[in-house]
Scaffold this motif. Structure first.
Motif, PDB file in Angstrom:
ATOM      1  N   ALA A  67      38.736  36.106  50.427  1.00 28.46           N
ATOM      2  CA  ALA A  67      38.445  36.853  51.528  1.00 28.46           C
ATOM      3  C   ALA A  67      38.191  38.362  51.140  1.00 28.46           C
ATOM      4  O   ALA A  67      38.854  38.662  50.293  1.00 28.46           O
ATOM      5  N   VAL A  68      37.089  39.014  51.694  1.00 27.63           N
ATOM      6  CA  VAL A  68      36.871  40.375  51.449  1.00 27.63           C
ATOM      7  C   VAL A  68      36.762  41.351  52.835  1.00 27.63           C
ATOM      8  O   VAL A  68      36.231  40.638  53.541  1.00 27.63           O
ATOM      9  N   LEU A  69      37.385  42.436  52.832  1.00 27.83           N
ATOM     10  CA  LEU A  69      37.180  43.179  54.024  1.00 27.83           C
ATOM     11  C   LEU A  69      37.281  44.656  53.519  1.00 27.83           C
ATOM     12  O   LEU A  69      37.989  45.017  52.498  1.00 27.83           O
ATOM     13  N   MET A  70      36.436  45.453  54.369  1.00 28.04           N
ATOM     14  CA  MET A  70      36.791  46.903  54.294  1.00 28.04           C
ATOM     15  C   MET A  70      38.106  47.461  54.977  1.00 28.04           C
ATOM     16  O   MET A  70      38.457  46.947  56.129  1.00 28.04           O
ATOM     17  N   SER A  71      38.734  48.274  54.351  1.00 26.83           N
ATOM     18  CA  SER A  71      40.256  48.924  54.889  1.00 26.83           C
ATOM     19  C   SER A  71      39.770  49.890  55.900  1.00 26.83           C
ATOM     20  O   SER A  71      39.086  50.949  55.487  1.00 26.83           O
ATOM     21  N   GLY A  72      40.404  50.257  57.056  1.00 27.76           N
ATOM     22  CA  GLY A  72      40.047  51.388  58.095  1.00 27.76           C
ATOM     23  C   GLY A  72      38.642  51.618  58.253  1.00 27.76           C
ATOM     24  O   GLY A  72      37.862  50.764  58.183  1.00 27.76           O
ATOM     25  N   SER A  73      38.422  52.897  58.131  1.00 28.90           N
ATOM     26  CA  SER A  73      37.102  53.367  58.351  1.00 28.90           C
ATOM     27  C   SER A  73      36.328  53.260  56.972  1.00 28.90           C
ATOM     28  O   SER A  73      35.090  53.710  56.829  1.00 28.90           O
ATOM     29  N   GLY A  74      36.889  52.641  55.944  1.00 29.79           N
ATOM     30  CA  GLY A  74      36.349  52.550  54.589  1.00 29.79           C
ATOM     31  C   GLY A  74      36.512  53.825  53.843  1.00 29.79           C
ATOM     32  O   GLY A  74      37.198  54.874  54.343  1.00 29.79           O
ATOM     33  N   PRO A  75      35.942  53.920  52.561  1.00 31.77           N
ATOM     34  CA  PRO A  75      35.018  52.836  52.015  1.00 31.77           C
ATOM     35  C   PRO A  75      35.524  51.975  51.206  1.00 31.77           C
ATOM     36  O   PRO A  75      34.911  51.081  50.550  1.00 31.77           O
ATOM     37  N   THR A  76      36.936  52.165  51.066  1.00 31.60           N
ATOM     38  CA  THR A  76      37.794  51.006  50.272  1.00 31.60           C
ATOM     39  C   THR A  76      37.603  49.609  50.740  1.00 31.60           C
ATOM     40  O   THR A  76      37.749  49.617  52.014  1.00 31.60           O
ATOM     41  N   VAL A  77      37.248  48.603  49.953  1.00 33.78           N
ATOM     42  CA  VAL A  77      37.033  47.413  50.157  1.00 33.78           C
ATOM     43  C   VAL A  77      38.304  46.560  49.485  1.00 33.78           C
ATOM     44  O   VAL A  77      38.701  46.957  48.235  1.00 33.78           O
ATOM     45  N   PHE A  78      38.910  45.634  49.911  1.00 32.47           N
ATOM     46  CA  PHE A  78      40.009  44.775  49.187  1.00 32.47           C
ATOM     47  C   PHE A  78      39.533  43.311  49.424  1.00 32.47           C
ATOM     48  O   PHE A  78      39.114  42.584  50.422  1.00 32.47           O
ATOM     49  N   GLY A  79      39.979  42.695  48.352  1.00 30.35           N
ATOM     50  CA  GLY A  79      39.865  41.146  48.244  1.00 30.35           C
ATOM     51  C   GLY A  79      41.081  40.692  48.048  1.00 30.35           C
ATOM     52  O   GLY A  79      42.004  41.112  47.615  1.00 30.35           O
ATOM     53  N   VAL A  80      41.302  39.410  48.897  1.00 29.35           N
ATOM     54  CA  VAL A  80      42.480  38.708  48.967  1.00 29.35           C
ATOM     55  C   VAL A  80      42.410  37.560  47.900  1.00 29.35           C
ATOM     56  O   VAL A  80      41.492  36.970  47.873  1.00 29.35           O
ATOM     57  N   VAL A  81      43.183  37.373  46.985  1.00 28.08           N
ATOM     58  CA  VAL A  81      43.277  36.414  45.870  1.00 28.08           C
ATOM     59  C   VAL A  81      44.670  35.555  45.864  1.00 28.08           C
ATOM     60  O   VAL A  81      45.652  36.561  45.594  1.00 28.08           O
ATOM     61  N   GLN A  82      44.691  34.416  45.877  1.00 32.95           N
ATOM     62  CA  GLN A  82      45.856  33.687  45.754  1.00 32.95           C
ATOM     63  C   GLN A  82      46.177  33.382  44.501  1.00 32.95           C
ATOM     64  O   GLN A  82      47.562  33.248  44.013  1.00 32.95           O
ATOM     65  N   HIS A  83      45.198  33.223  43.544  1.00 29.06           N
ATOM     66  CA  HIS A  83      45.577  32.564  42.099  1.00 29.06           C
ATOM     67  C   HIS A  83      45.271  33.923  41.086  1.00 29.06           C
ATOM     68  O   HIS A  83      44.324  34.499  40.935  1.00 29.06           O
ATOM     69  N   LYS A  84      46.489  33.925  40.343  1.00 32.19           N
ATOM     70  CA  LYS A  84      46.206  35.252  39.311  1.00 32.19           C
ATOM     71  C   LYS A  84      45.154  35.212  38.223  1.00 32.19           C
ATOM     72  O   LYS A  84      44.756  35.944  37.895  1.00 32.19           O
ATOM     73  N   SER A  85      44.739  33.773  38.099  1.00 35.01           N
ATOM     74  CA  SER A  85      43.775  33.763  37.074  1.00 35.01           C
ATOM     75  C   SER A  85      42.046  34.197  37.558  1.00 35.01           C
ATOM     76  O   SER A  85      41.625  34.726  36.585  1.00 35.01           O
ATOM     77  N   ARG A  86      42.088  34.454  38.649  1.00 36.31           N
ATOM     78  CA  ARG A  86      40.899  35.040  39.270  1.00 36.31           C
ATOM     79  C   ARG A  86      40.928  36.518  39.171  1.00 36.31           C
ATOM     80  O   ARG A  86      39.856  37.060  39.385  1.00 36.31           O
ATOM     81  N   VAL A  87      42.159  36.886  39.629  1.00 35.91           N
ATOM     82  CA  VAL A  87      42.323  38.571  39.560  1.00 35.91           C
ATOM     83  C   VAL A  87      41.622  39.269  38.356  1.00 35.91           C
ATOM     84  O   VAL A  87      40.962  40.180  38.639  1.00 35.91           O
ATOM     85  N   ASN A  88      41.972  38.751  37.086  1.00 34.28           N
ATOM     86  CA  ASN A  88      41.228  39.530  36.245  1.00 34.28           C
ATOM     87  C   ASN A  88      39.773  39.597  36.098  1.00 34.28           C
ATOM     88  O   ASN A  88      39.263  40.415  35.788  1.00 34.28           O
ATOM     89  N   ARG A  89      39.162  38.445  36.608  1.00 36.49           N
ATOM     90  CA  ARG A  89      37.966  38.255  36.384  1.00 36.49           C
ATOM     91  C   ARG A  89      37.273  39.367  37.525  1.00 36.49           C
ATOM     92  O   ARG A  89      36.198  39.862  37.286  1.00 36.49           O
ATOM     93  N   ILE A  90      37.910  39.292  38.722  1.00 38.08           N
ATOM     94  CA  ILE A  90      37.549  40.337  39.770  1.00 38.08           C
ATOM     95  C   ILE A  90      37.485  41.692  39.354  1.00 38.08           C
ATOM     96  O   ILE A  90      36.686  42.417  39.331  1.00 38.08           O
ATOM     97  N   TYR A  91      38.583  42.106  38.960  1.00 39.97           N
ATOM     98  CA  TYR A  91      39.036  43.354  38.273  1.00 39.97           C
ATOM     99  C   TYR A  91      37.797  43.752  37.253  1.00 39.97           C
ATOM    100  O   TYR A  91      37.348  44.902  37.375  1.00 39.97           O
ATOM    101  N   ASN A  92      37.781  43.081  36.231  1.00 37.70           N
ATOM    102  CA  ASN A  92      36.965  43.561  35.112  1.00 37.70           C
ATOM    103  C   ASN A  92      35.363  43.589  35.586  1.00 37.70           C
ATOM    104  O   ASN A  92      34.674  44.441  35.420  1.00 37.70           O
ATOM    105  N   GLY A  93      35.021  42.567  36.514  1.00 39.86           N
ATOM    106  CA  GLY A  93      33.661  42.485  37.099  1.00 39.86           C
ATOM    107  C   GLY A  93      33.292  43.753  37.955  1.00 39.86           C
ATOM    108  O   GLY A  93      32.337  44.438  37.625  1.00 39.86           O
TER     109      GLY A  93
END
Length: 288
Positions: free
Chosen positions: A241-267
């Motif tokens: 799931a993905v959402l903007m925090s507060g009034s922005g502009p930071t966006v955060f993604g919620v990730v349950q599995h560690k294996s996906r984290v590096n892919r998202i970070y590097n992308g």
């Protein structure tokens, strides 16, 4: 020197109900702290002055700084003669929707309570915090909470389901005043606040992901299309799931599995300089 931790927060829910007679908006927010934190150093001065020293050149070093305001408020309220040097070791991005300034102010309140032997309770510090800014009361407590009023009325919640958080801030600043100014309250799509509270109590990760919502997001996305691009890329790279925090502009993604984290970070690092992988702090007692 006394050091205090000042963690960032994200909004799992940000709903705007109506404009108030005092000019603020009536809100409902569910906020939780994450393990990205500034470090605040406090050192007594004999000359009675309040000094701000920051590692970030974009942080004001005078009365505009919320940590300065926190120190002055306690100094004036309790007749403290000594001054303080406040060193802000910044890790939280500035003007990012992560409550960096508010958290610095809250940490200053907590730290000066010890340094100046004021013996105030957290509730008393939170009351002082509400005079400085809407998010400061929450930041005094930390953890996870349901905030109402203009954000200063705090009800503690349990820690959300455990997960990774990927934060991405585009190289823009967002004016909270502009975002609220562009909001049409009668057109707001209200997020499912009660569903989120239920998800947190039941530790239901999938319901938490489905319930995330931010009434300000549509306004900021219209003003800053690059925020939408980050949202789309996070989903594409595998965030749950993905959402903007507060009034922005930071966006955060919620990730349950560690294996996906590096892919998202590097992308994301391919086109966004400020990307962070953090865990939820969630509980108040982790603030110390």
């Amino acid at each position: 020197m006394l050091y205090v931790k000042a963690p960032a927060k994200i909004n799992l829910i940000l709903d705007v109900l109506q404009k108030r007679p005092d000019g603020y908006h009536e809100v409902e927010m569910i906020m939780t702290t994450v393990d990205l934190a500034d470090r605040i150093g406090l050192e007594t001065r004999k000359d009675g002055q309040i000094q701000i020293i920051s590692t970030d050149r974009y942080v004001p070093g005078d009365y505009r700084n919320l940590a300065y305001q926190a120190a002055k408020l306690l100094k004036d309220t309790y007749g403290i003669r000594e001054g303080v040097s406040i060193t802000l070791e910044k890790k939280i991005p500035v003007s990012a929707g992560l409550a960096g300034g508010s958290s610095d102010a809250a940490a200053t309140l907590r730290g000066l309570n010890d340094l100046w032997n004021l013996n105030l309770t957290l509730d008393q510090l939170a009351e002082h915090g509400a005079k400085i800014g809407s998010d400061v009361s929450f930041c005094v407590y930390g953890g996870t909470a349901f905030a109402t009023g203009r954000g200063e009325l705090i009800q503690e919640l349990p820690s959300p389901p455990n997960c990774w958080i990927v934060l991405a801030k585009p190289a823009i600043g967002v004016s909270t005043a502009d975002v609220y100014g562009g909001l049409k309250v009668n057109e707001v799509i209200h997020p499912k606040t009660q569903d989120m509270i239920h998800a947190i109590y039941e530790k239901d990760y999938e319901l938490m992901c489905r319930s995330m919502g931010n009434a300000l997001e549509a306004v900021t996305l219209k003003l800053h299309p690059e925020v939408m691009m980050i949202k789309e890329q996070m989903m594409k790279f595998g965030a749950d799931a993905v959402l903007m925090s507060g009034s922005g502009p930071t966006v955060f993604g919620v990730v349950q599995h560690k294996s996906r984290v590096n892919r998202i970070y590097n992308g994301l690092r391919g086109f966004c300089d400020e990307v962070y992988v953090v865990r939820l702090l969630g509980d108040r007692d982790l603030l110390a």
